[in-house]
Design a protein around this motif. Structure first.
Motif, mmCIF file in Angstrom:
data_model
loop_
_atom_site.group_PDB
_atom_site.id
_atom_site.type_symbol
_atom_site.label_atom_id
_atom_site.label_comp_id
_atom_site.label_asym_id
_atom_site.label_seq_id
_atom_site.Cartn_x
_atom_site.Cartn_y
_atom_site.Cartn_z
ATOM 1 N N THR A 67 0.835 -1.205 0.000
ATOM 2 C CA THR A 67 0.000 0.000 0.000
ATOM 3 C C THR A 67 0.870 1.255 0.000
ATOM 4 N N SER A 68 1.904 1.263 0.834
ATOM 5 C CA SER A 68 2.807 2.420 0.902
ATOM 6 C C SER A 68 3.548 2.612 -0.415
ATOM 7 N N LEU A 69 4.026 1.519 -1.007
ATOM 8 C CA LEU A 69 4.765 1.617 -2.263
ATOM 9 C C LEU A 69 3.876 2.071 -3.414
ATOM 10 N N VAL A 70 2.653 1.559 -3.466
ATOM 11 C CA VAL A 70 1.723 1.988 -4.517
ATOM 12 C C VAL A 70 1.444 3.482 -4.386
ATOM 13 N N GLY A 71 1.234 3.948 -3.163
ATOM 14 C CA GLY A 71 1.021 5.383 -2.948
ATOM 15 C C GLY A 71 2.212 6.208 -3.400
ATOM 16 N N ARG A 72 3.412 5.716 -3.115
ATOM 17 C CA ARG A 72 4.625 6.422 -3.528
ATOM 18 C C ARG A 72 4.760 6.429 -5.048
ATOM 19 N N LEU A 73 4.541 5.280 -5.678
ATOM 20 C CA LEU A 73 4.636 5.204 -7.137
ATOM 21 C C LEU A 73 3.657 6.163 -7.797
ATOM 22 N N LEU A 74 2.444 6.199 -7.282
ATOM 23 C CA LEU A 74 1.436 7.100 -7.831
ATOM 24 C C LEU A 74 1.850 8.564 -7.643
#
Length: 127
Positions: free
Chosen positions: A39-46
């Protein structure tokens, strides 16, 4: 009497915020299963895409193929959701559209699967 659930912020909320907001720093995110890494990585990628970083300029490395597959799928879904929310003709809309196109093209070329074998980068992978 209705029971209300109070949601407390995780003890590592400051770290989670930094992952999402400190886009100029490279991070190694290490935590247990189910802790919210994906979840944290997806938020960062976005956030990186929305700030103008091209998707083909981002590297996200996972420990297992299963984790990589989960990250790719959740990132794709997050891109599509953000694209639908973005105001048409906006710079954010254009960036998200480009990212979806690149990601889709990359995934379709990189992973070609058949019923009994998988090809990764044009090579047969057993298992």
């Amino acid at each position: 009497m209705t029971e209300q659930k109070v949601r407390l912020a995780p003890a590592d909320q400051a770290d989670r915020d930094r992952i999402a907001d400190d886009l100029d720093t490279t991070f190694l995110v290490e935590a247990g299963a189910g802790s919210g890494k994906t979840t944290s990585l997806v938020g960062r990628l976005l956030a990186l895409i929305e700030s103008g970083t091209r998707v083909d300029q981002i590297a996200a490395i996972t420990f297992t193929n299963k984790a990589a597959d989960e990250l790719k799928e959740r990132f794709r879904l997050a891109l599509e959701k953000a694209f639908r929310r973005a105001e048409e003709q906006s710079l954010e809309h254009e960036r998200l559209f480009e990212a979806i196109g690149i990601l889709t093209s990359y995934l379709s070329v990189r992973y070609i699967r058949s019923a009994d074998r998988s090809y990764v980068n044009g090579r047969l992978r057993q298992g």
